[in-house]
Design a protein around this motif. Structure first.
Motif, PDB file in Angstrom:
ATOM      1  N   LYS A  67       2.262   1.739  -3.482  1.00  0.00           N
ATOM      2  CA  LYS A  67       1.232   2.236  -4.393  1.00  0.00           C
ATOM      3  C   LYS A  67       1.018   3.738  -4.203  1.00  0.00           C
ATOM      4  O   LYS A  67       0.912   4.490  -5.172  1.00  0.00           O
ATOM      5  N   ASN A 115       0.824  -1.215   0.000  1.00  0.00           N
ATOM      6  CA  ASN A 115       0.000   0.000   0.000  1.00  0.00           C
ATOM      7  C   ASN A 115       0.854   1.260   0.000  1.00  0.00           C
ATOM      8  O   ASN A 115       0.550   2.225  -0.701  1.00  0.00           O
ATOM      9  N   GLU A 133       3.895   5.612  -5.766  1.00  0.00           N
ATOM     10  CA  GLU A 133       3.781   5.637  -7.228  1.00  0.00           C
ATOM     11  C   GLU A 133       2.749   6.670  -7.673  1.00  0.00           C
ATOM     12  O   GLU A 133       2.983   7.403  -8.632  1.00  0.00           O
TER      13      GLU A 133
END
Length: 176
Positions: free
Chosen positions: A93, A90, A96
């Motif tokens: 992510k 998580n 990103e």
């Protein structure tokens, strides 16, 4: 989700309204919420869903609801390594997504157009959610909720419950 009991009639469909009689909650209801709970038994006497109109709210009315929940026995042990892996995934992510946003800002006019489109989509989504929530009304008539846990300490099973007679949740703001 909501499932019909065997032998119960199909949902009543009227313009702007759906009604279920003698339904039940699926045992996997809490899986979708990623909670270690299981619906052991349930019964919904009646569920009426009324779609919003010009002068009517979006209404969910539940009558004679009986639910028994308990812990999932197969997922009772916490896997610390799996929880850490999910946490790291998580965070990766989120990093990103943050990097993509920075790159969009540096992409010049094309990035600016994409950003404006994304901004307008977020605005429309936000307004739709605000409209839905401000027009949502939940009516509950007869709730019996019970939690039974024979797993945590098998020698001393735990159970507790809650009974609600009537309950209505509605927007209290009246526009004049």
């Amino acid at each position: 989700g909501i499932e019909a009991n065997e032998g119960s009639p199909a949902p009543d469909l009227e313009p702007g309204k759906v009604s279920y009689k003698d339904a039940r909650l699926g045992s996997d209801l809490f899986d979708k919420l990623q909670l270690p709970l299981l619906v052991q038994q349930s019964h919904i006497g009646r569920l009426d869903i009324t779609l919003p109109g010009v002068d009517t709210p979006f209404t969910i009315a539940l009558t004679d609801v009986y639910i028994i929940i308990g812990p999932k026995q197969d997922d009772f042990d916490l896997d610390v390594d799996a929880a850490k892996a999910i946490f790291v995934a998580n965070r990766r992510k989120l990093l990103e997504e943050f990097t993509k946003r920075i790159l969009f800002q540096d992409a010049g006019a094309t990035g600016m157009a994409a950003k404006m489109k994304e901004s307008s989509q977020k605005y429309l989504t936000k307004k739709a959610i605000q409209y839905f929530v401000s027009n949502l009304q939940i009516e509950l008539d007869g709730l019996h909720l019970r939690y039974e846990d024979p797993v945590t300490n098998p020698r001393f099973a735990f159970s507790g419950g809650l009974v609600v007679g009537k309950f209505t949740l509605a927007d209290a703001i009246v526009e004049t």
